[in-house]
Design a protein around this motif. Sequence first.
Motif, mmCIF file in Angstrom:
data_model
loop_
_atom_site.group_PDB
_atom_site.id
_atom_site.type_symbol
_atom_site.label_atom_id
_atom_site.label_comp_id
_atom_site.label_asym_id
_atom_site.label_seq_id
_atom_site.Cartn_x
_atom_site.Cartn_y
_atom_site.Cartn_z
ATOM 1 N N ARG A 109 0.847 -1.193 0.000
ATOM 2 C CA ARG A 109 0.000 0.000 0.000
ATOM 3 C C ARG A 109 0.878 1.236 0.000
ATOM 4 O O ARG A 109 1.851 1.310 0.752
ATOM 5 C CB ARG A 109 -0.879 0.000 1.244
ATOM 6 C CG ARG A 109 -1.850 1.159 1.313
ATOM 7 C CD ARG A 109 -2.707 1.102 2.572
ATOM 8 N NE ARG A 109 -2.149 1.923 3.650
ATOM 9 C CZ ARG A 109 -1.825 1.469 4.844
ATOM 10 N NH1 ARG A 109 -1.953 0.189 5.146
ATOM 11 N NH2 ARG A 109 -1.358 2.298 5.773
ATOM 12 N N SER A 168 -4.753 6.597 -0.888
ATOM 13 C CA SER A 168 -4.011 5.342 -0.779
ATOM 14 C C SER A 168 -4.291 4.459 -1.980
ATOM 15 O O SER A 168 -5.416 4.419 -2.483
ATOM 16 C CB SER A 168 -4.400 4.603 0.503
ATOM 17 O OG SER A 168 -4.101 5.373 1.647
ATOM 18 N N TYR A 170 -3.576 0.432 -3.358
ATOM 19 C CA TYR A 170 -3.176 -0.929 -2.997
ATOM 20 C C TYR A 170 -2.838 -1.715 -4.262
ATOM 21 O O TYR A 170 -3.469 -1.522 -5.302
ATOM 22 C CB TYR A 170 -4.302 -1.658 -2.285
ATOM 23 C CG TYR A 170 -4.717 -1.089 -0.953
ATOM 24 C CD1 TYR A 170 -4.432 -1.767 0.230
ATOM 25 C CD2 TYR A 170 -5.416 0.118 -0.873
ATOM 26 C CE1 TYR A 170 -4.832 -1.260 1.456
ATOM 27 C CE2 TYR A 170 -5.819 0.642 0.353
ATOM 28 C CZ TYR A 170 -5.527 -0.055 1.510
ATOM 29 O OH TYR A 170 -5.917 0.449 2.725
#
Length: 226
Positions: A109, A168, A170
Amino acid sequence: ANDLYGEFHRTIVVEDASGGIAIAAEGSPLADLYPFGIVATVRCNGLTLCDYGGKIQLGTTPGDGGAGCIPREELARYIRTEPPGGETPSAQLLTFDAVSARHIDTRVRFDDVRFADAGKTWCDTDPETGRAVATEREIVDTRGRTFTVRTAATCVYAKEPLPQGTGSLYGIIDYFAGKYTLRVTNREAEFSGTAAHSAATRPTAGRPARTTRAGVTAATPPTAYP
């Protein structure tokens, strides 16, 4: 990782404490067979390790594009699954400069990043065919450093706009010919300027696999190992 959103075509990615590895496999959708978080035991006898662009893959006899795919009818022979034991698969929080060979094919991440190409789509479009093509975009951290995000043309959101704002991302660390990239998994892009694709908005079935019993350390071996 798997093909839930078309992000990993004919591929599943498994991971344990030692690392991760991509397994080439036939069958669609593979996400139905190997949902995210399932525990897998990979039996390697009869399979082949292949070096494709400096990254190790597992499958059958290699072809031009890396390891050959395990036929769907033979998958159960090599990959056995069991329900997860309540442990939630996590993504390792990394900074761009921390990415190394040991992170290849593992779930990570990146926080506090933004897309440098905000306003564009995840993938470019071939002007002659109108089809999406595999595309690389850049994300930027708070220090101005960049990292490449590579999106496959098979991705179901290939023609959707990139997330706006900061957030964020991932994905799985990929590697080819000396270059690291991020391959997004589960459509997990949580940004301040756009609707987040959280666990609540994703299907509950058919998610990428992990394993407690398979893993490799990245190296540069000969082309194939029976």
